[in-house]
Write an enzyme that holds these catalytic residues in place. Structure first.
Site, mmCIF file in Angstrom:
data_model
loop_
_atom_site.group_PDB
_atom_site.id
_atom_site.type_symbol
_atom_site.label_atom_id
_atom_site.label_comp_id
_atom_site.label_asym_id
_atom_site.label_seq_id
_atom_site.Cartn_x
_atom_site.Cartn_y
_atom_site.Cartn_z
ATOM 1 N N ASP A 7 0.817 -1.396 0.256
ATOM 2 C CA ASP A 7 -0.144 0.179 -0.286
ATOM 3 C C ASP A 7 0.820 0.924 0.131
ATOM 4 O O ASP A 7 2.416 1.459 -0.256
ATOM 5 C CB ASP A 7 -0.847 0.024 0.578
ATOM 6 C CG ASP A 7 -0.823 0.315 2.782
ATOM 7 O OD1 ASP A 7 0.738 0.264 2.359
ATOM 8 O OD2 ASP A 7 -1.566 0.751 3.099
ATOM 9 N N CYS A 63 3.120 -2.672 4.483
ATOM 10 C CA CYS A 63 1.864 -1.750 3.992
ATOM 11 C C CYS A 63 2.827 -0.956 4.893
ATOM 12 O O CYS A 63 5.297 -1.007 6.256
ATOM 13 C CB CYS A 63 0.471 -2.306 5.170
ATOM 14 S SG CYS A 63 0.956 -2.936 6.016
ATOM 15 N N GLY A 64 2.516 -0.258 6.096
ATOM 16 C CA GLY A 64 3.359 0.757 6.927
ATOM 17 C C GLY A 64 3.950 0.451 8.062
ATOM 18 O O GLY A 64 5.622 -0.037 7.709
ATOM 19 N N THR A 65 3.415 -1.314 9.032
ATOM 20 C CA THR A 65 3.785 -1.427 9.511
ATOM 21 C C THR A 65 3.863 -3.403 9.224
ATOM 22 O O THR A 65 4.657 -3.972 9.827
ATOM 23 C CB THR A 65 2.364 -1.945 10.861
ATOM 24 O OG1 THR A 65 1.464 -2.156 9.977
ATOM 25 C CG2 THR A 65 2.502 -0.466 11.210
ATOM 26 N N GLY A 66 3.422 -2.907 7.494
ATOM 27 C CA GLY A 66 3.573 -4.569 8.216
ATOM 28 C C GLY A 66 1.680 -5.887 8.142
ATOM 29 O O GLY A 66 2.004 -6.739 8.537
ATOM 30 N N ILE A 67 1.477 -4.968 9.369
ATOM 31 C CA ILE A 67 0.420 -5.756 10.297
ATOM 32 C C ILE A 67 -0.373 -5.974 9.721
ATOM 33 O O ILE A 67 -1.209 -7.808 9.653
ATOM 34 C CB ILE A 67 -0.004 -4.736 11.433
ATOM 35 C CG1 ILE A 67 1.469 -5.215 12.925
ATOM 36 C CG2 ILE A 67 -1.175 -5.923 12.387
ATOM 37 C CD1 ILE A 67 1.526 -4.307 13.680
ATOM 38 N N HIS A 96 11.627 -23.299 9.948
ATOM 39 C CA HIS A 96 10.357 -23.869 10.609
ATOM 40 C C HIS A 96 8.579 -23.737 9.709
ATOM 41 O O HIS A 96 8.442 -24.658 10.650
ATOM 42 C CB HIS A 96 10.520 -23.202 12.597
ATOM 43 C CG HIS A 96 11.094 -23.669 12.919
ATOM 44 N ND1 HIS A 96 11.335 -23.495 13.955
ATOM 45 C CD2 HIS A 96 13.151 -23.729 12.211
ATOM 46 C CE1 HIS A 96 12.914 -24.276 14.898
ATOM 47 N NE2 HIS A 96 13.869 -23.990 14.055
ATOM 48 N N ARG A 131 9.504 -32.876 11.968
ATOM 49 C CA ARG A 131 7.616 -31.846 13.003
ATOM 50 C C ARG A 131 6.976 -30.774 12.474
ATOM 51 O O ARG A 131 6.755 -30.677 12.919
ATOM 52 C CB ARG A 131 9.196 -31.748 14.295
ATOM 53 C CG ARG A 131 10.102 -30.934 14.157
ATOM 54 C CD ARG A 131 10.869 -31.433 15.641
ATOM 55 N NE ARG A 131 12.208 -30.241 15.784
ATOM 56 C CZ ARG A 131 13.325 -30.111 14.816
ATOM 57 N NH1 ARG A 131 13.231 -30.792 14.489
ATOM 58 N NH2 ARG A 131 13.825 -28.867 15.289
ATOM 59 N N HIS A 132 8.748 -30.637 12.031
ATOM 60 C CA HIS A 132 8.362 -29.032 10.903
ATOM 61 C C HIS A 132 6.985 -29.288 10.412
ATOM 62 O O HIS A 132 5.960 -28.773 10.089
ATOM 63 C CB HIS A 132 8.937 -28.474 10.498
ATOM 64 C CG HIS A 132 9.942 -27.928 11.994
ATOM 65 N ND1 HIS A 132 9.569 -26.970 12.866
ATOM 66 C CD2 HIS A 132 11.269 -27.720 11.759
ATOM 67 C CE1 HIS A 132 10.490 -27.477 13.714
ATOM 68 N NE2 HIS A 132 11.758 -26.901 13.101
HETATM 69 C C1 RB5 Z 1 -1.714 3.032 5.663
HETATM 70 O O1 RB5 Z 1 -1.953 4.631 6.671
HETATM 71 C C2 RB5 Z 1 -1.850 2.197 7.408
HETATM 72 O O2 RB5 Z 1 -2.948 2.048 8.613
HETATM 73 C C3 RB5 Z 1 -0.880 0.433 6.595
HETATM 74 O O3 RB5 Z 1 0.089 0.610 5.892
HETATM 75 C C4 RB5 Z 1 -0.497 -0.346 7.607
HETATM 76 O O4 RB5 Z 1 0.310 -0.047 8.272
HETATM 77 C C5 RB5 Z 1 -2.068 -0.706 7.765
HETATM 78 O O5 RB5 Z 1 -1.507 -2.125 8.927
#
Ligand code: RB5
Length: 142
Positions: A7, A63-67, A96, A131-132
């Site tokens: 993104d 993305c910004g955090t990858g989360i 793993h 195991r993996h």
């Molecule tokens: C976008 O502003 C931000 O929310 C997105 O890149 C990401 O970090 C979401 O997890």
């Protein structure tokens, strides 16, 4: 073939990853975005399906955090997306978890560390240890 998706929060770092892939003559399919403000789930799903359907062997999502992008990708059956911010995790998740998508944060990682993480992720084979294999099979069970 490596599927790429990001993104706007991951766009700048993705350009660095693309430079790395070009320098190493690695083939990729870029699913976007083009730097404009977008919704990360759209790109997570494009890359997730490309990998789950076998069109691409591996994927990289930023993305910004990858989360958000990793949470979304992991909802697709067959996707094992690992959010990595360090080299040890990148190696361990291949050995793993046989992770097939790497997620990173464009606002949390510098380009040199990110490229090292990509290098390790792409060049580490799954251990194949029983195991993996067993544990990975359990991921898909209800
Ligand atoms: C976008 O502003 C931000 O929310 C997105 O890149 C990401 O970090 C979401 O997890």
């Amino acid at each position: 073939m490596i599927a790429l998706g990001c993104d706007h929060g991951g766009y700048a770092l993705m350009q660095e990853v693309i430079k790395y892939l070009d320098q190493h003559h690695l083939e990729y399919k870029n699913y976007g975005c083009n730097g404009e403000s977008v919704d990360y789930p759209v790109y997570a799903k494009k890359v997730g399906h490309a990998v789950a359907d076998g069109e691409c062997e591996k994927g990289i999502l930023i993305c910004g955090t990858g989360i958000g992008i990793s949470i979304t990708a992991n909802k697709i059956k067959g996707v094992r997306c690992a959010l990595c911010s360090d080299c040890f995790s990148a190696e361990a998740t291949r050995l793993h978890n046989d992770a097939n998508i790497l997620a990173m944060g464009g606002r949390t990682l510098g380009p040199e560390l990110a490229k090292k993480i990509v290098d390790i992720f792409l060049n580490t084979e799954f251990s194949g240890d029983e195991r993996h294999v067993r544990r990975i099979a359990q991921i898909e069970e209800e």
